[in-house]
Design a protein around this motif. Structure first.
Motif, PDB file in Angstrom:
ATOM      1  N   LYS A 161       1.020  -1.173   0.148  1.00 55.45           N
ATOM      2  CA  LYS A 161      -0.206   0.076  -0.068  1.00 55.45           C
ATOM      3  C   LYS A 161       0.827   1.109  -0.053  1.00 55.45           C
ATOM      4  N   GLN A 162       2.079   1.283   0.792  1.00 52.66           N
ATOM      5  CA  GLN A 162       2.762   2.492   0.836  1.00 52.66           C
ATOM      6  C   GLN A 162       3.506   2.519  -0.589  1.00 52.66           C
ATOM      7  N   ILE A 169       0.309   4.471  -7.960  1.00 56.81           N
ATOM      8  CA  ILE A 169      -0.554   3.502  -8.691  1.00 56.81           C
ATOM      9  C   ILE A 169      -1.252   2.531  -7.624  1.00 56.81           C
ATOM     10  N   SER A 170      -2.237   1.493  -8.009  1.00 54.27           N
ATOM     11  CA  SER A 170      -3.005   0.823  -7.112  1.00 54.27           C
ATOM     12  C   SER A 170      -2.167  -0.266  -6.572  1.00 54.27           C
ATOM     13  N   PRO A 171      -2.553  -0.592  -5.251  1.00 54.93           N
ATOM     14  CA  PRO A 171      -1.776  -1.966  -4.576  1.00 54.93           C
ATOM     15  C   PRO A 171      -1.917  -2.782  -5.556  1.00 54.93           C
ATOM     16  N   GLU A 175       1.131  -5.358  -6.825  1.00 54.38           N
ATOM     17  CA  GLU A 175       1.490  -6.955  -6.744  1.00 54.38           C
ATOM     18  C   GLU A 175       1.830  -7.612  -7.876  1.00 54.38           C
ATOM     19  N   ILE A 176       1.181  -6.954  -9.177  1.00 58.14           N
ATOM     20  CA  ILE A 176       1.447  -7.522 -10.439  1.00 58.14           C
ATOM     21  C   ILE A 176       3.151  -7.351 -10.749  1.00 58.14           C
ATOM     22  N   TYR A 177       3.643  -5.925 -10.391  1.00 58.92           N
ATOM     23  CA  TYR A 177       5.053  -5.633 -10.595  1.00 58.92           C
ATOM     24  C   TYR A 177       5.763  -6.586  -9.683  1.00 58.92           C
TER      25      TYR A 177
END
Length: 206
Positions: A161-162, A169-171, A175-177
């Protein structure tokens, strides 16, 4: 004992040089000998895996001169210096110049063998670390700029989240990155990923 490690003995004293060669071969350690630092530098054996034993006082290039020359040539083999009585101050100077150990004559055979084995283990570890770092850096090059940004956030100890907030960008995108860079870095876990980043010198910059 590291594979193909060789101990290079450099001493102008023929009797001592032959004695050291005999001792090392008896201990099943590969050895090559040279009567001077100049003849060793002229030969510059390759691959340069192993360690060097050199007298501190020799005609021409001294043990200290040899250390300085090896540094100039970026040859990182450990150097053990042999010193006579009264040469201790000079031996300490060679330690400051990069020698890993010095032994006063007459020295105990086991003390010399112990020093050699420690130097060979150190050099073997240095080679492995250099190889590992090169492999990690080759994987880092394959990361996109955004994947690198996420990696730096993770190494800094930030939650998804941070990282998402900092990057705008979104959390879920983080996660994808994160999954992509774990795959590209061939990391088995987050701790493995962080360890590799630290080896490569990414120290929590975010």
């Amino acid at each position: 004992m590291p594979e193909k490690a060789i101990v290079y003995v450099i001493d102008d004293d023929d009797a001592l040089r032959d004695s050291l060669v005999f001792l090392l071969r008896t201990a099943k350690i590969d050895v090559q000998s040279y009567p001077s630092a100049a003849t060793f530098l002229d030969a510059l054996p390759a691959p340069r895996t192993g360690c060097i034993i050199t007298d501190v006082r020799m005609p021409g290039l001294s043990g200290l001169d040899l250390l300085r020359r090896l540094k100039e040539l970026k040859i990182a083999m450990p150097v053990i210096v042999i010193t006579g009585h009264g040469d201790v101050a000079l031996a300490v100077e060679t330690m400051k110049a990069g020698a890993v150990d010095f032994l006063e004559k007459p020295f105990d055979d086991e003390a010399l063998l112990s020093s050699v084995r420690a130097a060979l283990r150190q050099h073997d570890g240095d080679i492995k670390r250099t190889s590992e770092r090169a492999e990690i850096e080759s994987r880092l090059v394959a990361l996109s700029n955004r994947e690198t940004d996420v990696l730096k956030g993770l190494v800094a100890g930030q939650a998804n989240k941070q990282i998402a907030y900092d990057l705008g960008i979104s959390p879920r995108t983080v996660e994808i990155y994160r999954a992509n860079l774990m795959n590209k870095m061939q990391a088995a876990s987050l701790s493995d990923l962080v360890r590799m980043a630290l080896v490569a010198g990414i120290l929590g910059a975010g």
